[in-house]
Write a protein that holds these residues in place. Structure first.
Motif, PDB file in Angstrom:
ATOM      1  N   ILE A 177       1.505   0.252 -16.243  1.00  0.00           N
ATOM      2  CA  ILE A 177       1.247   0.032 -14.814  1.00  0.00           C
ATOM      3  C   ILE A 177       2.552  -0.314 -14.098  1.00  0.00           C
ATOM      4  O   ILE A 177       2.846   0.227 -13.024  1.00  0.00           O
ATOM      5  N   ALA A 178       3.333  -1.211 -14.681  1.00  0.00           N
ATOM      6  CA  ALA A 178       4.609  -1.587 -14.056  1.00  0.00           C
ATOM      7  C   ALA A 178       5.528  -0.378 -13.914  1.00  0.00           C
ATOM      8  O   ALA A 178       6.199  -0.211 -12.877  1.00  0.00           O
ATOM      9  N   TRP A 179       5.549   0.459 -14.901  1.00  0.00           N
ATOM     10  CA  TRP A 179       6.351   1.687 -14.854  1.00  0.00           C
ATOM     11  C   TRP A 179       5.869   2.582 -13.715  1.00  0.00           C
ATOM     12  O   TRP A 179       6.672   3.076 -12.913  1.00  0.00           O
ATOM     13  N   ALA A 180       4.556   2.760 -13.608  1.00  0.00           N
ATOM     14  CA  ALA A 180       4.002   3.620 -12.553  1.00  0.00           C
ATOM     15  C   ALA A 180       4.307   3.059 -11.164  1.00  0.00           C
ATOM     16  O   ALA A 180       4.680   3.804 -10.247  1.00  0.00           O
ATOM     17  N   VAL A 181       4.139   1.762 -10.990  1.00  0.00           N
ATOM     18  CA  VAL A 181       4.421   1.146  -9.688  1.00  0.00           C
ATOM     19  C   VAL A 181       5.889   1.358  -9.321  1.00  0.00           C
ATOM     20  O   VAL A 181       6.220   1.672  -8.165  1.00  0.00           O
ATOM     21  N   SER A 182       6.771   1.222 -10.294  1.00  0.00           N
ATOM     22  CA  SER A 182       8.199   1.391  -9.993  1.00  0.00           C
ATOM     23  C   SER A 182       8.518   2.841  -9.616  1.00  0.00           C
ATOM     24  O   SER A 182       9.332   3.084  -8.721  1.00  0.00           O
ATOM     25  N   ILE A 183       7.861   3.802 -10.267  1.00  0.00           N
ATOM     26  CA  ILE A 183       8.084   5.213  -9.937  1.00  0.00           C
ATOM     27  C   ILE A 183       7.626   5.497  -8.505  1.00  0.00           C
ATOM     28  O   ILE A 183       8.315   6.163  -7.723  1.00  0.00           O
ATOM     29  N   VAL A 184       6.445   5.001  -8.163  1.00  0.00           N
ATOM     30  CA  VAL A 184       5.945   5.185  -6.801  1.00  0.00           C
ATOM     31  C   VAL A 184       6.893   4.538  -5.802  1.00  0.00           C
ATOM     32  O   VAL A 184       7.214   5.117  -4.752  1.00  0.00           O
ATOM     33  N   ALA A 185       7.368   3.343  -6.118  1.00  0.00           N
ATOM     34  CA  ALA A 185       8.206   2.606  -5.179  1.00  0.00           C
ATOM     35  C   ALA A 185       9.542   3.300  -4.918  1.00  0.00           C
ATOM     36  O   ALA A 185      10.010   3.333  -3.769  1.00  0.00           O
ATOM     37  N   VAL A 186      10.151   3.861  -5.946  1.00  0.00           N
ATOM     38  CA  VAL A 186      11.440   4.513  -5.710  1.00  0.00           C
ATOM     39  C   VAL A 186      11.249   5.856  -4.996  1.00  0.00           C
ATOM     40  O   VAL A 186      12.164   6.315  -4.299  1.00  0.00           O
ATOM     41  N   LYS A 187      10.064   6.462  -5.136  1.00  0.00           N
ATOM     42  CA  LYS A 187       9.808   7.728  -4.444  1.00  0.00           C
ATOM     43  C   LYS A 187       9.339   7.499  -3.012  1.00  0.00           C
ATOM     44  O   LYS A 187       9.602   8.325  -2.127  1.00  0.00           O
ATOM     45  N   GLU A 188       8.624   6.403  -2.773  1.00  0.00           N
ATOM     46  CA  GLU A 188       8.126   6.088  -1.431  1.00  0.00           C
ATOM     47  C   GLU A 188       8.261   4.577  -1.220  1.00  0.00           C
ATOM     48  O   GLU A 188       7.309   3.828  -1.400  1.00  0.00           O
ATOM     49  N   PRO A 189       9.466   4.114  -0.867  1.00  0.00           N
ATOM     50  CA  PRO A 189       9.747   2.678  -0.838  1.00  0.00           C
ATOM     51  C   PRO A 189       8.792   1.865   0.024  1.00  0.00           C
ATOM     52  O   PRO A 189       8.371   0.765  -0.382  1.00  0.00           O
ATOM     53  N   GLU A 190       8.435   2.361   1.192  1.00  0.00           N
ATOM     54  CA  GLU A 190       7.545   1.580   2.057  1.00  0.00           C
ATOM     55  C   GLU A 190       6.179   1.383   1.412  1.00  0.00           C
ATOM     56  O   GLU A 190       5.591   0.302   1.504  1.00  0.00           O
ATOM     57  N   LEU A 191       5.674   2.414   0.763  1.00  0.00           N
ATOM     58  CA  LEU A 191       4.391   2.295   0.075  1.00  0.00           C
ATOM     59  C   LEU A 191       4.480   1.299  -1.075  1.00  0.00           C
ATOM     60  O   LEU A 191       3.585   0.457  -1.253  1.00  0.00           O
ATOM     61  N   GLY A 192       5.548   1.372  -1.857  1.00  0.00           N
ATOM     62  CA  GLY A 192       5.713   0.439  -2.961  1.00  0.00           C
ATOM     63  C   GLY A 192       5.808  -0.996  -2.491  1.00  0.00           C
ATOM     64  O   GLY A 192       5.187  -1.899  -3.072  1.00  0.00           O
ATOM     65  N   LEU A 193       6.562  -1.223  -1.423  1.00  0.00           N
ATOM     66  CA  LEU A 193       6.705  -2.578  -0.896  1.00  0.00           C
ATOM     67  C   LEU A 193       5.374  -3.104  -0.368  1.00  0.00           C
ATOM     68  O   LEU A 193       4.993  -4.257  -0.623  1.00  0.00           O
ATOM     69  N   ALA A 194       4.646  -2.267   0.341  1.00  0.00           N
ATOM     70  CA  ALA A 194       3.349  -2.674   0.864  1.00  0.00           C
ATOM     71  C   ALA A 194       2.381  -3.012  -0.268  1.00  0.00           C
ATOM     72  O   ALA A 194       1.601  -3.975  -0.176  1.00  0.00           O
ATOM     73  N   TYR A 195       2.440  -2.233  -1.341  1.00  0.00           N
ATOM     74  CA  TYR A 195       1.547  -2.476  -2.476  1.00  0.00           C
ATOM     75  C   TYR A 195       1.851  -3.824  -3.118  1.00  0.00           C
ATOM     76  O   TYR A 195       0.935  -4.609  -3.420  1.00  0.00           O
TER      77      TYR A 195
END
Length: 241
Positions: A177-195
């Protein structure tokens, strides 16, 4: 010529590297017996077997055995074989009990490239799979999502939905899960930060996600500062992991 379990094992033994086997064993907790076959050679053999599969359906049974590489080859063959999506899903369901460590899990997940071609079929199954209580079944779902669906905004949102839905507390599920969240965050920073601000994860997984974001060369110094500000105090249990 039909392939037998003995013939496939002999092929694997011929490719084995004892030093690589010893190295691999240090990376997997409680590993099964390991021959020491490198991934590119396993993938090449899986492609060869996939070509023979239509005329040799007994191949599936020939992949049984105690070695790590036998299980990995089984997963890679599912990835390489030509089948319908329904047949692939059924094969994966039958295969999941053999997914007993992160190496089998992740090497199989990355092989399932065809998932991205029919998201309407695979995404609901992966979301449901992420909710299972088996450590590596849940991790398999998460890793498939991060491998094959984080290229699109819709896929990134679904990946985060699966991360939230995954309730299995086991270590390798949480690390996936942590790996997936980090992948999403680097691809879409605003979405990752909001999550991360929504606070949907346990402390260990939340903090591990942030650390993996900060380890990524694709995250900017300013973004690392933003996410580091969301770190939570680590519990004694988290520190022991």
């Amino acid at each position: 010529m039909p392939y037998t379990q003995q013939e496939i094992l002999a092929r694997l033994q011929a490719m084995a590297e004892p030093e690589y086997a010893r190295f691999s064993a240090t990376l997997i907790p409680d590993p099964p017996p390991i021959l020491g076959v490198r991934l590119p050679r396993l993938r090449a053999l899986a492609r060869e077997l996939a070509k023979a599969l239509p005329a040799s359906p007994e191949l599936w049974q020939a992949l049984e055995g105690p070695y790590l590489e036998q299980a990995m080859l089984h997963g890679m063959l599912i990835g390489a074989a030509r089948m319908s999506d329904t047949q692939r899903r059924d094969r994966l369901e039958d295969f999941l009990p053999r997914v007993t460590n992160w190496s089998i899990c992740d090497s199989t997940a990355v092989s399932c490239k065809w998932m991205a071609r029919t998201p309407d079929f695979w995404q609901p199954w992966l979301l449901a799979l992420s909710r299972r209580e088996e450590e590596f079944s849940a991790r398999f779902a998460i890793v498939c999502l991060l491998d094959h669906f984080t290229a699109t905004p819709e896929g990134r949102r679904l990946t985060l939905e699966a991360c939230t839905a995954a309730s299995c507390p086991a270590l390798y599920t949480r690390l996936g899960i942590a790996w997936a969240v980090s992948i999403v965050a680097v691809k879409e920073p605003e979405l990752g930060l909001a999550y991360l601000k929504q606070d949907p994860l346990d402390d260990f997984t939340h903090n591990k996600s942030i650390r993996k974001i900060c380890e990524s060369l694709r995250s900017t110094p300013a973004y690392r500062t933003q996410v580091k500000a969301l770190l939570r105090p680590a519990s004694a249990q988290d520190k022991s992991r």
